[in-house]
Enzyme design. Structure first.
Site, mmCIF file in Angstrom:
data_model
loop_
_atom_site.group_PDB
_atom_site.id
_atom_site.type_symbol
_atom_site.label_atom_id
_atom_site.label_comp_id
_atom_site.label_asym_id
_atom_site.label_seq_id
_atom_site.Cartn_x
_atom_site.Cartn_y
_atom_site.Cartn_z
ATOM 1 N N LYS A 1 -41.310 72.522 -14.822
ATOM 2 C CA LYS A 1 -42.616 71.871 -14.845
ATOM 3 C C LYS A 1 -43.557 72.868 -14.594
ATOM 4 O O LYS A 1 -43.366 73.865 -15.041
ATOM 5 C CB LYS A 1 -42.774 70.448 -14.105
ATOM 6 C CG LYS A 1 -41.821 69.358 -14.644
ATOM 7 C CD LYS A 1 -42.147 68.154 -13.943
ATOM 8 C CE LYS A 1 -40.954 67.093 -14.554
ATOM 9 N NZ LYS A 1 -41.301 65.685 -14.146
ATOM 10 N N HIS B 1 -41.776 65.239 -24.075
ATOM 11 C CA HIS B 1 -41.539 64.692 -22.468
ATOM 12 C C HIS B 1 -42.676 63.671 -22.356
ATOM 13 O O HIS B 1 -43.809 63.618 -22.800
ATOM 14 C CB HIS B 1 -41.675 65.971 -21.753
ATOM 15 C CG HIS B 1 -41.465 65.702 -20.134
ATOM 16 N ND1 HIS B 1 -42.287 65.166 -19.253
ATOM 17 C CD2 HIS B 1 -40.258 65.681 -19.574
ATOM 18 C CE1 HIS B 1 -41.638 64.980 -18.143
ATOM 19 N NE2 HIS B 1 -40.409 65.418 -18.186
ATOM 20 N N GLU C 1 -35.531 59.009 -20.581
ATOM 21 C CA GLU C 1 -36.806 59.110 -19.438
ATOM 22 C C GLU C 1 -37.136 57.629 -19.121
ATOM 23 O O GLU C 1 -38.081 57.183 -19.777
ATOM 24 C CB GLU C 1 -37.681 59.943 -19.502
ATOM 25 C CG GLU C 1 -37.560 61.479 -19.910
ATOM 26 C CD GLU C 1 -39.031 62.097 -19.764
ATOM 27 O OE1 GLU C 1 -39.537 62.723 -18.805
ATOM 28 O OE2 GLU C 1 -39.557 62.121 -20.974
#
EC number: 5.3.1.1
Length: 255
Positions: free
Chosen positions: A11, A96, A170
């Site tokens: 990240k 993401h 996720e």
């Protein structure tokens, strides 16, 4: 037999000095432990070249956290797949949850990026997942289906290339919230994803695609998660920033 993939998403973290130190520790740990999996690190753009200098030839692969749809041109602030390949990337994370929620990326935009990744010779890690509101409304499978079906039509027609796709599940509601997804919940979502892939692309492709778990995998829950039939690895966030934790997750594959 699908070979597990343990991927670290660093990240927005890491100066050159910190990133190369972390990459060195991961590289040396992988060399010493010889984990039964593929290993990938995805640093921020500015340190990709420096990290590649550390991991090149070590068996640790390099990936990016995002990419542009365009190959070149007047797109200030963007980075193309060709540029990522040039610095040694072989994977790219797309869709993401942070890109979707913080930057408004739509299913259609993510699909365009998946197509561009294939065009530029990168393996896409396609992220899908539901929010807490969606899970509580019992919309999990509907959301996963919408996100996947937006992207599957842009895959190459060649089944061998389709098999290279990596999907990361996720559960957005379980990331940094204190809530924990059970192994049963993880397996249920992964099995649904694989079933949808089989329906749309055929069993041969579905059986080959690796589906990673991206819901706060850590050393203390990795073994149980990685033991699920349809969990083929992890997309690791916070635990990837500590080499010992990242390496300990790999131990869950053989312990």
């Amino acid at each position: 037999m699908r070979r597990a993939l343990i991927a670290g998403n660093w990240k927005l973290n890491g100066t050159t000095q910190a990133a190369t130190a972390l990459a060195t520790a991961v590289r040396d740990g992988v060399a010493a432990n010889k984990p039964d999996c593929d290993v990938l690190v995805c640093p921020t753009f500015t340190v990709l070249s420096a990290v590649q200098g550390v991991v090149a030839g070590s068996g640790v692969d390099l990936g990016a956290q995002n990419m542009a749809v365009a190959s070149s041109g007047a797109f200030t602030g963007e980075i193309s797949g060709e540029m990522l390949k040039d610095v040694g990337c072989s994977y790219v994370i797309l869709g993401h949850s942070e890109r979707r929620t913080l930057f408004g990326e739509t299913n259609e935009q993510v699909a365009q990026k998946v197509a561009s990744a294939y065009r530029d010779g990168l393996t896409p890690i396609l992220c899908v997942g539901e929010t807490l509101e969606q899970r509580e409304a019992e919309q999990t499978m509907q959301v996963l289906e919408q996100q996947l079906l937006a992207c599957l039509p842009v895959l190459p027609a060649d089944a061998a290339k389709q098999q290279q796709l990596v999907v990361a599940y996720e559960p957005v509601w379980a990331i940094g919230t204190g809530k924990v997804a059970s192994t049963a919940q993880a397996q249920e979502a992964h099995a649904f994803i694989r079933g949808l892939l089989a329906k749309e692309l055929g069993a041969n492709v579905a059986d080959a695609v690796r589906i990673l778990y991206g819901g706060s995998m850590k050393p203390d829950n990795a073994k149980e998660l990685l033991g699920q039939a349809d969990v083929d690895g992890g997309l690791i966030g916070g635990a990837a920033l500590k080499a010992n934790d990242f390496l300990a997750i790999m131990d869950g594959l053989t312990a």
